[in-house]
Design an enzyme around this catalytic site. Structure first.
Site, PDB file in Angstrom:
ATOM      1  CE1 TYR A   1      22.826  24.004-110.940  1.00 26.40           C
ATOM      2  CE2 TYR A   1      23.691  26.245-110.806  1.00 26.40           C
ATOM      3  CZ  TYR A   1      23.340  25.130-111.554  1.00 26.40           C
ATOM      4  OH  TYR A   1      23.510  25.141-112.919  1.00 26.40           O
TER       5      TYR A   1
ATOM      6  N   PRO B   1      21.368  16.821-115.694  1.00 27.23           N
ATOM      7  CG  PRO B   1      19.180  17.493-115.237  1.00 27.23           C
ATOM      8  CD  PRO B   1      20.047  16.277-115.324  1.00 27.23           C
TER       9      PRO B   1
ATOM     10  CE  LYS C   1      29.630  21.761-118.005  1.00 28.09           C
ATOM     11  NZ  LYS C   1      29.955  23.119-118.434  1.00 28.09           N
TER      12      LYS C   1
ATOM     13  CE1 TYR D   1      26.723  25.850-113.609  1.00 26.75           C
ATOM     14  CE2 TYR D   1      27.114  27.958-114.695  1.00 26.75           C
ATOM     15  CZ  TYR D   1      26.254  27.044-114.116  1.00 26.75           C
ATOM     16  OH  TYR D   1      24.907  27.324-114.046  1.00 26.75           O
TER      17      TYR D   1
ATOM     18  CG  HIS E   1      23.620  34.346-115.774  1.00 24.10           C
ATOM     19  ND1 HIS E   1      22.808  33.481-115.075  1.00 24.10           N
ATOM     20  CD2 HIS E   1      22.804  35.339-116.239  1.00 24.10           C
ATOM     21  CE1 HIS E   1      21.561  33.918-115.126  1.00 24.10           C
ATOM     22  NE2 HIS E   1      21.544  35.038-115.827  1.00 24.10           N
TER      23      HIS E   1
END
Length: 393
Positions: free
Chosen positions: A201, A293, A297, A385, A72
């Protein structure tokens, strides 16, 4: 039985460390209380940072990942009908994340351990750590075959939040910092194609939602729920309805419904125990720290911990230098706290807190709006990220 490094726990931290030590010519034995099937079957993380992918490649364990992993180059945030795509690759010099479930990672680690002759003792119960402050540490345990004791030079505590390793450190040594969040994540797995090609998200008045996946035919979805709620309160129909509401009509049109084959509620917490070393005992992974979560990580932090620990142990066995071992805790914690900060920030941004005021909500709206228009803000999110380097300059 004797070895150089006793590894307590056969989760990601323990198995990655065992492979890293073997690659450095260091002997290690892994002791695991549960069975392989139990450890491998735990449904956990699904997003691998670039650094974790690189470690798998370095160890020669990335064959199935290259074939089945989904790379991604972006991720998406949506709120009030507006979506912001964070172009990870463009903002980080071509870096990305890979969707590849922890269950698949563990399968690769276990298969390779068996093929390479890495010793893993399953069903090792009543684990007790001995002489961690002295120069003759060891671990005693019991299996169906009887009592056992493993003598070693060092012990790596990789046995998770509820394991024995952290509890073996005397009271008063560790500084424990913790925040328990007032909600959980209700998650399902379903064999249906994902609603989007990248993670989404979502921030909604009813709470957070996440559209994720494990493959092109298996979806992983989450919704924020109360910590007092039960899985039984959420039949599949209710879950799908609430998920679609929170994702918004544009994405909901692409949600394919189907029966879930795994469903559970996970609490959220931030937790750090420091230092990550006491005497001959070194903590790694969830034994030392937990992150919510939201930032994906947990597994990745475990990998960075054991990469640092393996480097320090290799330095010791090459030249008897203790510099790396002495600096392990500070070096690992420097990265841990940055990941804690990012996960806390991302959780605060995307979730609805029961005690939030009107001001708090306006700050979320302003932050999301700023992310939508500021390349600098998007770069900060993207860098965190995809994963910060082990030792940032």
């Amino acid at each position: 039985m004797r070895t150089q490094v006793a590894i307590v726990g056969a989760g990601p931290a323990g198995l990655f460390l065992a492979h890293l030590l073997r690659a450095a010519g260091i002997d290690g034995v892994v002791l695991e209380r549960r069975s392989r099937e139990h450890v491998e079957g735990r449904v956990r993380a699904g997003i691998l940072e670039q650094g974790t992918v690189d470690v798998l490649a370095r160890l020669g364990l990335d064959g199935r990942l290259r074939r089945d992993g989904l790379v991604h180059t972006g991720t998406n945030l949506t709120a009030d009908g507006e979506t912001v795509r964070i172009d990870l690759a463009a903002l980080t010099g071509g870096r990305a994340v890979t969707v590849y479930g922890q269950q698949e990672v563990m399968r690769d680690l276990f298969d390779a351990a068996e093929a390479r002759g890495l010793p893993v003792v399953f069903g090792a119960e009543d684990l007790r750590l001995h002489d961690i402050e002295g120069d003759r540490p060891g671990v005693s345990y019991r299996t169906q075959a009887g009592e056992g004791r493993l003598a070693c030079d060092f012990i790596a505590g990789c046995d998770g939040f509820h394991g024995v390793s952290r509890r073996a450190i005397p009271p008063g040594v560790l500084d424990i910092v913790e925040r328990v969040y007032p909600f959980g994540w209700l998650g399902i797995l379903a064999d249906v194609p994902p609603a989007a090609h990248e993670l989404v998200y979502a921030s909604h008045a009813n709470g957070f939602a996440l559209a994720s996946m494990r493959s092109e035919t298996r979806s992983r979805y989450y919704i924020q729920c109360g910590i007092e709620e039960r899985v039984e309160d959420w039949p599949d129909g209710r879950f799908w309805d609430e998920l679609c509401l929170r994702l918004g009509p544009a994405l909901a049109d692409h949600v394919v419904r189907g029966p879930s084959f795994e469903k559970g509620i996970a609490p959220l917490r931030s937790f750090v125990a420091e230092p990550m070393r006491h005497g001959r005992l070194f903590l790694a992974g969830d034994a030392a720290h937990i992150v919510p979560p939201t930032g994906a990580k947990g597994l990745n932090l475990a990998v960075s911990d054991v990469v640092m620990l393996a480097e320090a142990l290799a330095e010791f066995y090459r030249g008897r230098s203790t510099a790396g071992l002495d600096g392990y805790s500070a070096r690992a914690l420097a990265r841990v706290w940055k990941a804690e900060r990012f996960s806390w920030w991302f959780t605060r941004l995307m979730h609805r807190f029961p005690d939030a005021t009107g001001f708090d909500r306006r700050m979320q709206v302003a932050e999301l709006a700023y992310l939508g228009t500021s390349r600098a803000a998007q770069t900060v999110l993207a860098e965190n990220y995809v994963g910060l380097p082990l030792d940032p300059v």
